[in-house]
Design an enzyme around this catalytic site. Structure first.
Site, short mmCIF file in Angstrom:
data_model
loop_
_atom_site.label_atom_id
_atom_site.label_comp_id
_atom_site.label_asym_id
_atom_site.label_seq_id
_atom_site.Cartn_x
_atom_site.Cartn_y
_atom_site.Cartn_z
N ASP A 43 42.53 35.77 31.36
CA ASP A 43 41.28 36.12 32.03
C ASP A 43 40.13 35.51 31.23
OD1 ASP A 43 39.81 38.01 34.06
OD2 ASP A 43 38.84 38.37 32.12
N GLU B 65 42.81 32.14 36.54
CA GLU B 65 42.05 32.29 37.77
C GLU B 65 41.55 30.94 38.26
OE1 GLU B 65 39.67 36.40 37.70
OE2 GLU B 65 39.34 35.20 35.91
N ASP C 57 38.94 43.06 30.65
CA ASP C 57 39.47 41.70 30.57
C ASP C 57 40.99 41.70 30.46
OD1 ASP C 57 36.91 40.64 30.70
OD2 ASP C 57 36.65 40.66 28.53
#
Length: 406
Positions: free
Chosen positions: A184, A268, A364
């Site tokens: 992340d 991501e 996170d």
């Protein structure tokens, strides 16, 4: 398995070689701008754009023209490579991968490329390289060049000349080490791994921001294009170069560590350009929290997320691993314990507290865990030939495992 790799070194040219390299870079810039202006003119007149072969014929005319006789002093192949770069820029534009090509400016990305390895000689034992119309150039030999030389690029950055030697070599298929991990990306934490490890941000721009501001203020007080102005400009360029070098060094060390210890990395699929857009708005519709959004944009761009992903991608390929990008939607709002999705789960920037089951953890870390789960689901979908759900946490079964839609 074939590996393409570039080895970059600092050149130590003589004064005459520096002048020649500046002239060659200027000639390439002139050819690019002249060809781009010609393509624009043909488009305005309703004519088709010229291809690479047609531009090369015009290049021969330009080299023999009495108006531009100095083009004949530059090597031919780098000028032709400039036309190839323009052709590639047009292709990327029409494929909607990039904006329309822009004119090149002096002092910005000054470089030229030699594509023919037969014209290049590399003497690593004496730390020198031979390039057409430049002769032998010495370079700082910091590591050995591996593989067969394919092309060489000479570039200027902050007053220093560098040579990038691209090679090709055959290697054995590597066997990856470690398991899978989700990452992340953030501002308070640069990268948080699903195993609990996290990397603090370097913030190289923020560290040099005060020195950069003072250097730019000093430059603004000088008469433009004067000797003192050029000295002040060189000082600003050196600070920018220091910022970029520190950021790249940190990214290389981080991505190398991650790629060598994990066989699969899930991240991501962030659209950094959209995330860092200005919130100023217009006169009719002014934006809100403009100052806060400006500071956030600066912090996002200071992290180098796109470069992190690019380095991680090719380093994992070199190590035999895989990089999987998953949709970022709801990755930090989904509870990894009960799969409940709610914006209220993210009570603050750093804290995650599920309103359904009461699970609490760093936000996170929760995002990294959900990214890893979405990556596993995507792998299962690719194996079975199904379609991955559009977002993490939006299509799950009662057992909490991500499902694929047929």
């Amino acid at each position: 398995m074939q590996r393409l790799q570039a080895f970059k070194y600092e050149l130590m040219p003589s004064g005459e070689q520096q002048r020649d390299m500046r002239r060659f870079a200027g000639s390439c810039r002139f050819v690019f701008n002249k060809a781009l202006a010609l393509q624009k003119e043909r488009y305005e007149q309703g004519e088709k754009k010229l291809g690479y072969a047609g531009l090369c014929k015009l290049l021969t005319e330009w080299r023999n023209s009495p108006e531009t006789p100095w083009l004949a002093d530059a090597p031919t192949h780098p000028l032709q490579q400039t036309l190839k770069d323009l052709e590639r820029a047009y292709t990327n534009f029409f494929s909607k991968r990039a904006d329309f090509p822009r004119l090149k400016k002096k002092g910005q990305s000054d470089s030229f490329r030699y594509p023919d390895p037969k014209q290049i000689k590399l003497d690593q034992s004496n730390s020198r390289v031979f390039l057409p119309k430049l002769g032998w150039l010495r370079y700082r030999n910091s590591r050995k060049v591996l593989g067969e030389v394919k092309n060489v690029t000479v570039s200027l950055s902050a007053g220093e000349w560098h040579v990038s030697i691209q090679t090709e070599r055959e290697i054995e298929q590597p066997i990856p080490n470690g398991g899978a991990v989700g990452i992340d990306m953030g501002v308070a934490r640069f990268a948080t791994l699903s195993d609990g490890t996290f990397y603090v941000p370097l913030n190289s721009f923020k560290r040099h921001e005060t020195a950069l501001r003072k250097a730019q203020q000093a430059m603004s007080r000088k008469t433009k294009f004067s000797t003192n102005w050029k000295k002040a400009k060189a000082r600003v360029q050196r600070i920018h170069s220091r910022i970029g070098n520190a950021r790249r060094d940190y990214l290389h060390k981080t991505t190398t560590t991650i790629s060598q210890n994990h066989a699969m990395v899930c991240i991501e699929d962030l659209q950094v350009r959209n995330m860092s857009k200005s919130a100023t708005g217009s006169a009719d519709a002014p934006g809100r929290n403009v100052r806060a959004k400006s500071g956030l944009n600066k912090s996002i761009l200071d992290q180098g997320w796109f470069e992190f992903r690019r380095q991680l991608d090719y380093k994992l390929q070199w190590a035999g691993g895989h990089l999987i990008a998953v949709p970022p939607r709801n990755t930090s709002r989904t509870c990894p314990a009960c799969d409940h999705v709610s914006a209220n789960n993210r009570t603050s920037q750093a804290k995650f507290a599920c309103v359904e089951c009461g699970f609490e953890e760093n936000a996170d870390l929760v995002g990294a865990i959900n990214i890893l789960r979405a990556g596993h689901a995507r792998c299962a979908c690719e194996v079975s030939g199904a379609v991955m759900p559009p977002a993490a946490g939006t299509h799950r079964s009662d057992s909490g495992a991500a499902q694929c839609r047929p």
